[in-house]
Enzyme design. Structure first.
Site, PDB file in Angstrom:
ATOM      1  N   ARG A  45       0.910  -1.092   0.170  1.00 35.87           N
ATOM      2  CA  ARG A  45      -0.226   0.140  -0.076  1.00 35.87           C
ATOM      3  C   ARG A  45       0.732   1.087  -0.030  1.00 35.87           C
ATOM      4  NH1 ARG A  45      -4.943   2.193   3.227  1.00 35.87           N
ATOM      5  NH2 ARG A  45      -5.971   0.647   2.101  1.00 35.87           N
ATOM      6  N   GLN A  74     -10.362  -3.407  -2.789  1.00 38.24           N
ATOM      7  CA  GLN A  74     -11.459  -2.766  -2.234  1.00 38.24           C
ATOM      8  C   GLN A  74     -12.625  -3.124  -3.239  1.00 38.24           C
ATOM      9  OE1 GLN A  74     -12.182  -0.666   0.473  1.00 38.24           O
ATOM     10  NE2 GLN A  74     -14.401  -1.140  -0.330  1.00 38.24           N
ATOM     11  N   CYS A  97     -16.217   2.937   0.817  1.00 37.67           N
ATOM     12  CA  CYS A  97     -15.065   2.135   1.112  1.00 37.67           C
ATOM     13  C   CYS A  97     -14.680   2.012   2.845  1.00 37.67           C
ATOM     14  CB  CYS A  97     -13.973   2.091   0.277  1.00 37.67           C
ATOM     15  SG  CYS A  97     -13.548   4.017   0.272  1.00 37.67           S
TER      16      CYS A  97
HETATM   17  N1  NVA Z   1      -9.446   7.116  -1.788  1.00 36.06           N
HETATM   18  C1  NVA Z   1      -9.093   7.162  -0.396  1.00 36.06           C
HETATM   19  C2  NVA Z   1      -9.462   5.591  -0.116  1.00 36.06           C
HETATM   20  C3  NVA Z   1      -9.153   5.051   1.275  1.00 36.06           C
HETATM   21  C4  NVA Z   1      -9.516   3.585   1.369  1.00 36.06           C
HETATM   22  C5  NVA Z   1      -7.800   7.232  -0.201  1.00 36.06           C
HETATM   23  O1  NVA Z   1      -6.979   6.934  -0.912  1.00 36.06           O
HETATM   24  O2  NVA Z   1      -7.237   7.612   0.948  1.00 36.06           O
HETATM   25  N1   CP Z   2     -11.183   0.758   2.749  1.00 39.59           N
HETATM   26  C1   CP Z   2      -9.648   0.684   3.013  1.00 39.59           C
HETATM   27  O1   CP Z   2      -9.120   0.387   2.178  1.00 39.59           O
HETATM   28  O2   CP Z   2      -9.730   0.956   4.274  1.00 39.59           O
HETATM   29  P1   CP Z   2      -8.195   1.061   5.140  1.00 39.59           P
HETATM   30  O3   CP Z   2      -7.525   2.504   4.468  1.00 39.59           O
HETATM   31  O4   CP Z   2      -8.567   1.252   6.532  1.00 39.59           O
HETATM   32  O5   CP Z   2      -7.267  -0.150   4.841  1.00 39.59           O
END
Ligand code: NVA
Ligand code: CP
Length: 331
Positions: free
Chosen positions: A108, A138, A272
């Site tokens: 991530r 997701q 999400c």
């Molecule tokens: N678009 C958001 C998704 C979080 C799960 C982000 O990248 O912060």
């Molecule tokens: N939806 C999602 O990816 O949540 P987190 O950022 O908590 O992993």
């Protein structure tokens, strides 16, 4: 047709055929049922999983951890400040080292090219747990959730409302195209997705009977929607954008009025998560003090209503990630 995804990376749904995506959804439903029955076949026994995180996470981190342990594997969390990655060691070198010790790597982070670099150099599957461009694990959970609600995906009318060019919107557009949904981005034009990605999605949708539409008109965009989906207005790494996004997106907040505009009684609300729907967070409070709003992308009323399927969706992160690991890791 028999599907074999062994040793495949999971970086974007663009790399997977509709049949492969349906296979992963079905496998997710199967492992979910097994867990409900208390059956644990430990298909990943003696596997070691690296969980590499440049950005924060609750769901993705916990989903990989629980899924790995359920299946007999060992997950190891590697935060950006814990290892040499990026500071003293390149993406390629890190990938080659991790690939010699672990059987799979979750990444991530910010740049999608880093996920691609890890995949290029690690000789084990790399799973994208969110980059600035895509969030495919997701979307697999979202597809499972929609299938559970409606019994099918093809023809489902899906309106993504808000920041139409973020990682979740991009991945949803591809997932919807691959599964033949009637997909709409409902957003101000300055937040429409990359035209090249839209073209790609349209091309895919032609082969599945799906539709892709972009509109800044809320009434048209949500009319007939089976699913209203939102994400945060400001994604991780864009925290300097709050003022501009609030101004642009306030009319696009999902509230009771918007749900009523669908004209449907069975519409579901999805997110999400995490969500800004009340003042019970530090950021939520700061936003309230600065801009006077107590919720951003969704009103607390809708978030807490019976339309809302957000907890099913969050739980499904774990089952779908489990399916991805089982399907792609060498047995
Ligand atoms: N678009 C958001 C998704 C979080 C799960 C982000 O990248 O912060
Ligand atoms: N939806 C999602 O990816 O949540 P987190 O950022 O908590 O992993």
């Amino acid at each position: 047709m028999s599907i074999n995804l062994k040793n495949r990376h999971f970086l974007t749904l663009l790399d997977f055929s509709p049949e492969e995506i349906h296979y992963l959804i079905d496998l997710s439903a199967q492992v979910k049922e097994e867990k409900k029955q208390g059956t644990f076949p430990e298909r990943l026994k003696h596997k070691n999983i690296a969980l590499l995180f440049e950005k924060n996470s609750t769901r993705t981190r916990c989903a990989f951890t629980v899924a790995a342990i359920d299946e007999g594997a060992h997950p190891e969390f590697l935060g950006k400040n814990d290892i040499q990655f990026g500071k003293k060691e390149s993406v390629a070198d890190t990938a080659r080292v991790l690939g010699r010790m672990f059987d799979g790597i979750q990444f991530r982070g910010f740049k999608h090219s880093v996920a691609e670099g890890l995949a290029k150099h690690a000789e084990v599957p790399v799973w994208n747990g969110l980059t600035d461009s895509f969030h495919p694990t997701q979307v697999l959970a979202d597809l499972l959730t929609i299938k559970e609600q409606f019994g099918h995906l093809k023809g489902v009318v899906f309106s993504f409302v808000g920041d139409g060019r973020n990682n979740v919107a991009n991945s949803l557009m591809i997932g919807a195209a691959k599964t033949g949904m009637d997909f709409r981005i409902v957003a101000p034009q300055s937040l429409f997705p990359d035209p090249e990605l839209v073209k790609t999605a349209e091309k895919i949708a032609k082969t599945t009977g799906g539709k892709i539409r972009l509109t800044d008109n809320i009434k048209e965009g949500v009319l007939g929607a089976d699913v209203i989906y939102v994400d945060v207005w400001v994604s991780m790494g864009e925290e300097d954008q709050f003022a501009e996004r609030i101004k642009l997106l306030l009319p696009y907040q999902v509230n009771r009025d918007m749900i009523e505009k669908t004209g449907k009684s069975e519409t579901i609300f999805m997110h999400c998560l995490p969500a800004f729907h009340d003042l019970n967070t530090t950021v939520g409070k700061e936003i309230y003090e600065k801009y006077g709003i107590s919720a951003m992308e969704v009103s607390n009323e809708v978030f807490e209503s019976s339309y809302s399927k957000v907890w099913d969706e969050a739980e499904n992160r774990m089952h779908t990630i489990k399916a991805i690991m089982i399907a792609t890791m060498d047995g």
